[in-house]
Motif scaffolding. Structure first.
Motif, mmCIF file in Angstrom:
data_model
loop_
_atom_site.group_PDB
_atom_site.id
_atom_site.type_symbol
_atom_site.label_atom_id
_atom_site.label_comp_id
_atom_site.label_asym_id
_atom_site.label_seq_id
_atom_site.Cartn_x
_atom_site.Cartn_y
_atom_site.Cartn_z
ATOM 1 N N ILE A 170 0.834 -1.204 0.000
ATOM 2 C CA ILE A 170 0.000 0.000 0.000
ATOM 3 C C ILE A 170 0.873 1.261 0.000
ATOM 4 O O ILE A 170 0.622 2.217 -0.735
ATOM 5 C CB ILE A 170 -0.941 0.003 1.214
ATOM 6 N N LEU A 171 1.916 1.235 0.813
ATOM 7 C CA LEU A 171 2.734 2.432 0.996
ATOM 8 C C LEU A 171 3.785 2.602 -0.100
ATOM 9 O O LEU A 171 3.971 3.701 -0.622
ATOM 10 C CB LEU A 171 3.384 2.384 2.377
ATOM 11 N N LEU A 172 4.472 1.515 -0.478
ATOM 12 C CA LEU A 172 5.504 1.639 -1.500
ATOM 13 C C LEU A 172 4.920 1.903 -2.882
ATOM 14 O O LEU A 172 5.616 2.399 -3.762
ATOM 15 C CB LEU A 172 6.369 0.375 -1.530
ATOM 16 N N SER A 173 3.636 1.555 -3.080
ATOM 17 C CA SER A 173 3.001 1.835 -4.370
ATOM 18 C C SER A 173 3.063 3.320 -4.696
ATOM 19 O O SER A 173 3.247 3.709 -5.854
ATOM 20 C CB SER A 173 1.544 1.367 -4.342
ATOM 21 N N ARG A 174 2.932 4.147 -3.682
ATOM 22 C CA ARG A 174 2.974 5.597 -3.907
ATOM 23 C C ARG A 174 4.383 6.052 -4.275
ATOM 24 O O ARG A 174 4.557 6.960 -5.085
ATOM 25 C CB ARG A 174 2.474 6.324 -2.660
#
Length: 410
Positions: A170-174
């Motif tokens: 979820i976080l690294l996708s950004r």
């Protein structure tokens, strides 16, 4: 006693073909470390499909000449699709063979990503985003599958590891989409995502074991059992409210951050927005520690502590968010608090009725992402009408709702 009550209620639903609850049958496959890590990576890469668009919203708005609030509807559309997938597709994991479902959904996600990459209009992009969200519900099939395949003595640790992959995704996708968006354009991110889905499909077709269902009732009786579980399990309802409120607050932050950082006085690009996702990923690494704390201090304690951390994060973001240091501290506290609460919530939910884990997960996660979708919509409106202070006030209010809900179980 609770398990018997739920089972008797479910069996009393009048259907043409009486439903049969799944049971924790002996594990027919060895769940080795390689497979656990593949499940974790799959969860991370597939759930990333929902969040790639967030650092790209401003660029998408410029392409189609939209306002910030209109562009933010892309994020909302994907989350709505994910919610629909969890509600209407994920329960089928108790009725249909999960591996086949997962492979079909990965192919569908790849097709939607390809369509989004060449979308000639905002309407096509929004439509592809909704369907992409539906097909990206794969992690909600894999997590209960991991819980079923895992040995009893290591079930919590394995589920936690798989969930860590999802949280980091979820976080690294950004971070990834912010970098790609700056250097290659927003369409390239969807092209890359389509390729990743096809690659995962090949790997899972090779490594993922089959997982035969045990529910023999109709689809209608399967869906009816969701209502029964929700009605009979007060802790499930409480967890759903806490999760929905806190994830709404989480979505408010990430939906408005891109607009905030790309406006004066910062004037940063999408790569900096993505960098904040990388910072948040370090916070998500604390999620396994939350699981251990829940084992020793109880899930109620860990849930409350996580919500308090998120509330403190919004206070810092509201009063010190004009400084990069304030934003960094705020995002770390917010991500640690939200993920710790989420892991503890799920641990508690999975323990309620072990033979109905997929459906318990459906109820909880559907509420969770309804909250996220509302947070995206309200965040866009708060930004337009109140700027960064308005967004922080909204996020803090939603976090306070979660705290009040958690106090009902204390």
């Amino acid at each position: 006693m609770k398990e018997s009550l739920v089972e008797n209620t479910l069996l009393s639903v009048p259907t043409a073909s009486p439903p049969t609850l799944p049971t924790d049958s002996p594990t027919p496959h060895k769940l080795d470390n390689a497979l656990v890590w593949l499940m974790a990576v799959t969860c991370g890469l597939v759930v990333a499909n929902i969040y790639y668009n967030q650092p790209l919203l401003a660029a998408i708005g410029r392409t189609f000449r939209l306002s910030d609030s209109s562009a933010s509807l892309v994020a909302t559309a994907t989350q709505i699709g994910y919610t629909l997938g969890m509600l209407f597709v994920v329960p089928l994991g108790d009725k249909l063979e999960r591996k086949r479902m997962i492979l079909i959904m990965l192919l569908g996600a790849a097709a939607c990503m390809g369509l989004a990459a060449v979308a000639p209009s905002f309407g096509v992009l929004a439509g592809a985003s909704v369907v992409l969200g539906i097909f990206s519900a794969v992690p909600q099939l894999l997590v209960p599958m991991a819980a079923h395949l895992a040995p009893e003595e290591s079930r919590g640790r394995i589920v936690g590891r798989v969930m860590s992959g999802l949280l980091i995704g979820i976080l690294l996708s950004r971070t990834l989409s912010g970098y790609v968006g700056l250097h290659l354009g927003w369409r390239a991110m969807f092209e890359i995502g389509a390729g990743l889905m096809l690659l995962l499909g090949v790997l899972l077709a090779w490594k993922l074991p089959t997982d035969q269902p045990t529910f023999t009732g109709s689809y209608a009786s399967l869906m009816q059992s969701l209502l029964t579980l929700t009605r009979e399990q007060a802790p499930l309802r409480r967890a759903a409210l806490i999760g929905a409120s806190l994830f709404a607050a989480f979505s408010v932050f990430w939906t408005t951050l891109t607009f905030y950082l790309e406006s004066p006085p910062f004037n940063y690009g999408s790569d900096v927005v993505g960098f904040f996702g990388l910072i948040g990923a370090f916070g998500a690494l604390a999620a396994p520690l939350a699981g251990k704390m829940a084992d020793t201090r109880g899930t109620g304690y860990t849930i409350t502590m996580g919500i308090v951390m998120a509330l403190v994060a919004y206070l810092i973001l509201g009063f010190a968010g004009v400084y990069i240091a304030g934003l960094v501290i705020g995002v770390i506290l917010l991500d640690v608090g939200v993920q710790a609460t989420h892991i503890s919530n799920q641990s508690m939910v999975f323990s309620l009725v072990p033979e109905a884990r997929s459906r318990l997960n459906t109820v909880y996660m559907t509420a969770y992402f309804i909250g996220g979708s509302l947070g995206s919509v309200l965040g866009g409106l708060a930004w337009v009408h109140g700027g960064w202070p308005g967004a922080c006030a909204l996020g803090g209010t939603l976090t306070a709702v979660a705290l009040l809900a958690s106090r009902r179980q204390a």
